[in-house]
Motif scaffolding. Structure first.
Motif, PDB file in Angstrom:
ATOM      1  N   CYS A 145       0.819  -1.220   0.000  1.00  0.00           N
ATOM      2  CA  CYS A 145       0.000   0.000   0.000  1.00  0.00           C
ATOM      3  C   CYS A 145       0.850   1.267   0.000  1.00  0.00           C
ATOM      4  O   CYS A 145       0.481   2.261  -0.633  1.00  0.00           O
ATOM      5  CB  CYS A 145      -0.951  -0.022   1.189  1.00  0.00           C
ATOM      6  N   ASP A 146       1.980   1.221   0.669  1.00  0.00           N
ATOM      7  CA  ASP A 146       2.868   2.381   0.718  1.00  0.00           C
ATOM      8  C   ASP A 146       3.537   2.670  -0.621  1.00  0.00           C
ATOM      9  O   ASP A 146       4.078   3.756  -0.822  1.00  0.00           O
ATOM     10  CB  ASP A 146       3.948   2.188   1.784  1.00  0.00           C
ATOM     11  N   VAL A 196       2.039   3.065  -3.444  1.00  0.00           N
ATOM     12  CA  VAL A 196       1.164   3.849  -4.324  1.00  0.00           C
ATOM     13  C   VAL A 196       1.675   5.271  -4.560  1.00  0.00           C
ATOM     14  O   VAL A 196       1.801   5.688  -5.716  1.00  0.00           O
ATOM     15  CB  VAL A 196      -0.290   3.835  -3.811  1.00  0.00           C
ATOM     16  N   PRO A 197       1.964   6.061  -3.524  1.00  0.00           N
ATOM     17  CA  PRO A 197       2.398   7.437  -3.788  1.00  0.00           C
ATOM     18  C   PRO A 197       3.664   7.523  -4.656  1.00  0.00           C
ATOM     19  O   PRO A 197       3.748   8.366  -5.557  1.00  0.00           O
ATOM     20  CB  PRO A 197       2.644   8.013  -2.390  1.00  0.00           C
ATOM     21  N   TRP A 217       1.475  -1.384 -10.002  1.00  0.00           N
ATOM     22  CA  TRP A 217       1.007  -1.775  -8.668  1.00  0.00           C
ATOM     23  C   TRP A 217       0.349  -3.156  -8.713  1.00  0.00           C
ATOM     24  O   TRP A 217       0.497  -3.938  -7.780  1.00  0.00           O
ATOM     25  CB  TRP A 217       0.038  -0.737  -8.106  1.00  0.00           C
ATOM     26  N   MET A 240      -6.912  -1.281   3.765  1.00  0.00           N
ATOM     27  CA  MET A 240      -5.689  -0.636   3.264  1.00  0.00           C
ATOM     28  C   MET A 240      -5.521  -0.884   1.770  1.00  0.00           C
ATOM     29  O   MET A 240      -5.198   0.035   1.003  1.00  0.00           O
ATOM     30  CB  MET A 240      -4.469  -1.150   4.035  1.00  0.00           C
ATOM     31  N   ILE A 241      -5.738  -2.125   1.346  1.00  0.00           N
ATOM     32  CA  ILE A 241      -5.594  -2.455  -0.076  1.00  0.00           C
ATOM     33  C   ILE A 241      -6.669  -1.743  -0.891  1.00  0.00           C
ATOM     34  O   ILE A 241      -6.385  -1.201  -1.966  1.00  0.00           O
ATOM     35  CB  ILE A 241      -5.628  -3.983  -0.278  1.00  0.00           C
ATOM     36  N   ALA A 268      -5.647   1.786  -1.400  1.00  0.00           N
ATOM     37  CA  ALA A 268      -4.587   1.894  -2.411  1.00  0.00           C
ATOM     38  C   ALA A 268      -5.191   1.830  -3.813  1.00  0.00           C
ATOM     39  O   ALA A 268      -4.841   2.632  -4.690  1.00  0.00           O
ATOM     40  CB  ALA A 268      -3.561   0.782  -2.210  1.00  0.00           C
ATOM     41  N   SER A 292      -6.998   5.107  -4.609  1.00  0.00           N
ATOM     42  CA  SER A 292      -6.059   6.194  -4.956  1.00  0.00           C
ATOM     43  C   SER A 292      -5.574   6.065  -6.388  1.00  0.00           C
ATOM     44  O   SER A 292      -5.529   7.052  -7.132  1.00  0.00           O
ATOM     45  CB  SER A 292      -4.847   6.180  -4.010  1.00  0.00           C
ATOM     46  N   LEU A 293      -5.223   4.857  -6.768  1.00  0.00           N
ATOM     47  CA  LEU A 293      -4.742   4.635  -8.132  1.00  0.00           C
ATOM     48  C   LEU A 293      -5.849   4.879  -9.157  1.00  0.00           C
ATOM     49  O   LEU A 293      -5.625   5.549 -10.175  1.00  0.00           O
ATOM     50  CB  LEU A 293      -4.204   3.205  -8.272  1.00  0.00           C
TER      51      LEU A 293
END
Length: 190
Positions: free
Chosen positions: A74-75, A77-78, A93, A128-129, A132, A135-136
């Motif tokens: 998850c981290d 992604v940014p 990803w 969390m997933i 992610a 966000s994507l």
């Protein structure tokens, strides 16, 4: 934190913990969950006492490795969104997701056993997933790269389906083809 308090770990203790988790993930993936914990400590460059101070049981280590893998997934992604156009970040990803699933696949029986004894190895992993993926997909939608009628939960379900049918390193090529098929279905066509 290893004792249940809110006291943060010292920097050296955090490094040791991270080294243990990295070594454990690598060894568990290569050798299975019955790998000797002393081997993991040696691979991490720490003593057995340091390993057991951080993870008093094999189950505690397995759970921590799993949670750490979810966090790394998850981290990412940014950084992916900063380095690549959104559609390429999403595609990259999903490959990381396959790596995560492959690692998790080898741990599934142990994670189920932990859950059966009242533990919660999964914690907030699903949320969390999903965050992610959201966000994507939001970045892809803003860039006009994917369809707007597909929800992040839809892609999450598709990824879970691919994981269920193609987990394991021996199915990697098939899983990647299925990911490509899924992602191509999301793409906006002129």
């Amino acid at each position: 934190m290893t004792d249940g308090t809110l006291r943060p770990l010292r920097a050296d203790a955090r490094r040791n913990r991270d080294k243990i988790l990295t070594a454990a993930a690598r060894i568990f993936t290569a050798e299975g969950l019955d790998a000797h914990l002393e081997r993991i400590a040696k691979e991490a460059g720490v003593g057995s006492a340091t390993l057991y101070r951080n993870f008093p049981t094999r189950e505690a280590l397995i759970e921590a490795v799993y949670r750490n893998e979810v966090a790394h997934l998850c981290d990412a992604v940014p950084a992916l969104l900063a380095q690549k156009p959104p559609a390429e970040a999403l595609r990259a990803w999903t490959r990381l997701f396959l790596d995560y699933v492959t690692a998790k696949y080898g741990m599934i029986d142990a994670l189920r056993a932990i859950a059966a004894t009242g533990g919660n190895p999964y914690g907030q992993s699903r949320e969390m997933i999903q965050a992610a993926i959201t966000s994507l997909m939001d970045a892809c939608t803003a860039a006009g790269a994917i369809r707007t009628d597909i929800q992040p939960t839809d892609l999450g379900a598709a990824l879970e389906g691919i994981a269920l049918t193609s987990a394991g390193a021996e199915h990697r090529q098939q899983a990647e083809r299925l990911l490509d098929l899924t992602l191509d279905g999301l793409t906006v066509r002129p």
